[in-house]
Scaffold this active site. Sequence first.
Site, PDB file in Angstrom:
ATOM      1  N   ASP A  78     -38.401  65.238-100.092  1.00 56.85           N
ATOM      2  CA  ASP A  78     -37.760  64.186-100.679  1.00 56.85           C
ATOM      3  C   ASP A  78     -37.004  63.047-100.100  1.00 56.85           C
ATOM      4  O   ASP A  78     -35.462  63.781-100.337  1.00 56.85           O
ATOM      5  CB  ASP A  78     -37.069  64.555-102.526  1.00 56.85           C
ATOM      6  CG  ASP A  78     -36.717  63.451-103.677  1.00 56.85           C
ATOM      7  OD1 ASP A  78     -36.425  62.266-103.498  1.00 56.85           O
ATOM      8  OD2 ASP A  78     -36.553  64.283-104.109  1.00 56.85           O
ATOM      9  N   TYR A 180     -37.194  44.373-108.432  1.00 55.69           N
ATOM     10  CA  TYR A 180     -38.951  44.611-107.304  1.00 55.69           C
ATOM     11  C   TYR A 180     -38.116  43.732-106.606  1.00 55.69           C
ATOM     12  O   TYR A 180     -38.225  44.043-105.259  1.00 55.69           O
ATOM     13  CB  TYR A 180     -40.348  44.441-107.952  1.00 55.69           C
ATOM     14  CG  TYR A 180     -41.471  45.234-106.958  1.00 55.69           C
ATOM     15  CD1 TYR A 180     -41.482  45.499-106.145  1.00 55.69           C
ATOM     16  CD2 TYR A 180     -41.846  43.742-106.971  1.00 55.69           C
ATOM     17  CE1 TYR A 180     -42.620  45.569-105.159  1.00 55.69           C
ATOM     18  CE2 TYR A 180     -43.588  43.823-106.169  1.00 55.69           C
ATOM     19  CZ  TYR A 180     -43.232  45.121-105.121  1.00 55.69           C
ATOM     20  OH  TYR A 180     -44.521  45.090-104.524  1.00 55.69           O
ATOM     21  N   LYS A 184     -37.193  44.346-102.222  1.00 56.72           N
ATOM     22  CA  LYS A 184     -37.623  44.257-100.865  1.00 56.72           C
ATOM     23  C   LYS A 184     -37.164  43.006 -99.993  1.00 56.72           C
ATOM     24  O   LYS A 184     -37.349  43.165 -98.577  1.00 56.72           O
ATOM     25  CB  LYS A 184     -39.337  43.263-101.620  1.00 56.72           C
ATOM     26  CG  LYS A 184     -40.491  44.759-102.460  1.00 56.72           C
ATOM     27  CD  LYS A 184     -40.525  45.542-101.014  1.00 56.72           C
ATOM     28  CE  LYS A 184     -41.349  46.387-101.989  1.00 56.72           C
ATOM     29  NZ  LYS A 184     -41.905  47.500-100.780  1.00 56.72           N
ATOM     30  N   THR A 215     -55.569  50.961-102.583  1.00 51.82           N
ATOM     31  CA  THR A 215     -54.718  52.767-102.792  1.00 51.82           C
ATOM     32  C   THR A 215     -55.853  53.526-103.753  1.00 51.82           C
ATOM     33  O   THR A 215     -56.315  52.612-104.240  1.00 51.82           O
ATOM     34  CB  THR A 215     -53.893  52.356-102.963  1.00 51.82           C
ATOM     35  OG1 THR A 215     -53.389  51.238-104.546  1.00 51.82           O
ATOM     36  CG2 THR A 215     -52.844  51.865-101.874  1.00 51.82           C
TER      37      THR A 215
END
Length: 284
Positions: A78, A180, A184, A215
């Site tokens: 993790d 987001y 990024k 995916t």
Amino acid sequence: MSGSAVITARSFISEAEAEEGMGNLEGKVALVTGATRGVGRGVAIELAESGAVVYATGRTVTEETFGASARIIPVPCDHTRDHEAESVFRRVSEERGRLDILVNNVWGGYENMIENSEFTWPLPFWKQPVWRWDAMFAAGVRAAYVASAHAARMMVAERSGLIVNISFWAAQKHIGNVAYGVSKAATDKLTADTAHELREFNVAAVSLYPGLVRTEKVMAAADFLDLSNSESPQFIGRAVAALATDPNVLEKSGRVLVAAALAREYGFSDIDGKQPRPLTLEDV
């Protein structure tokens, strides 16, 4: 980072040069984070098929994730827990004595897309759950920063190495939501600044933009998507392999690269033989 920083033009590399550089990672050691599924899994598989020994991390990664590949070593981790990340890099150092390629693919914030029967991903920032911001920075940007620091210590000592941060066009254009885009953009800035500090040690760092990748989650919604210009997860791995075997990769350090544009430059195709068209800022 402006769109002009993105490499999309084809370079003039002969087919012979492309074939000579591709698929020759024998003796190299790679670490791919977030490799349980999706892009990370595809990258790990492709780097292994190119000859590298690959340490593949993920919270739920197991030997079954990669079948019987002897070159892929699954390591549960993790990356929001610093001691677990440190343990992975210590293991690589003790077992291999070097690290040639780091691919920072692990990310967070995609969990719990629906809350109280509402799809929250596209909501304006004042309606977004704050946990999404925290998850993207903790499991995304911060995890990449920590992993890059561990990798850099080995790479600087060898005066050789490549760090690839998986990023996306949301860094340059509003896509999805504010958290987001900002995370990024932070990833691309991480690339630029780490590349600046690593350059004198002959270590490269780049951001890599996939296109529409097939995916598991994308394929689950395949009936509602146009997949005619899509990419396999392994295609992104081929882009990483091409960079890792390019003796002049330092010239690209600090920059944003598009996987499909690299395919044209280096002369590789997707696993189905197709060569996806590189997206531009206007396309996304």
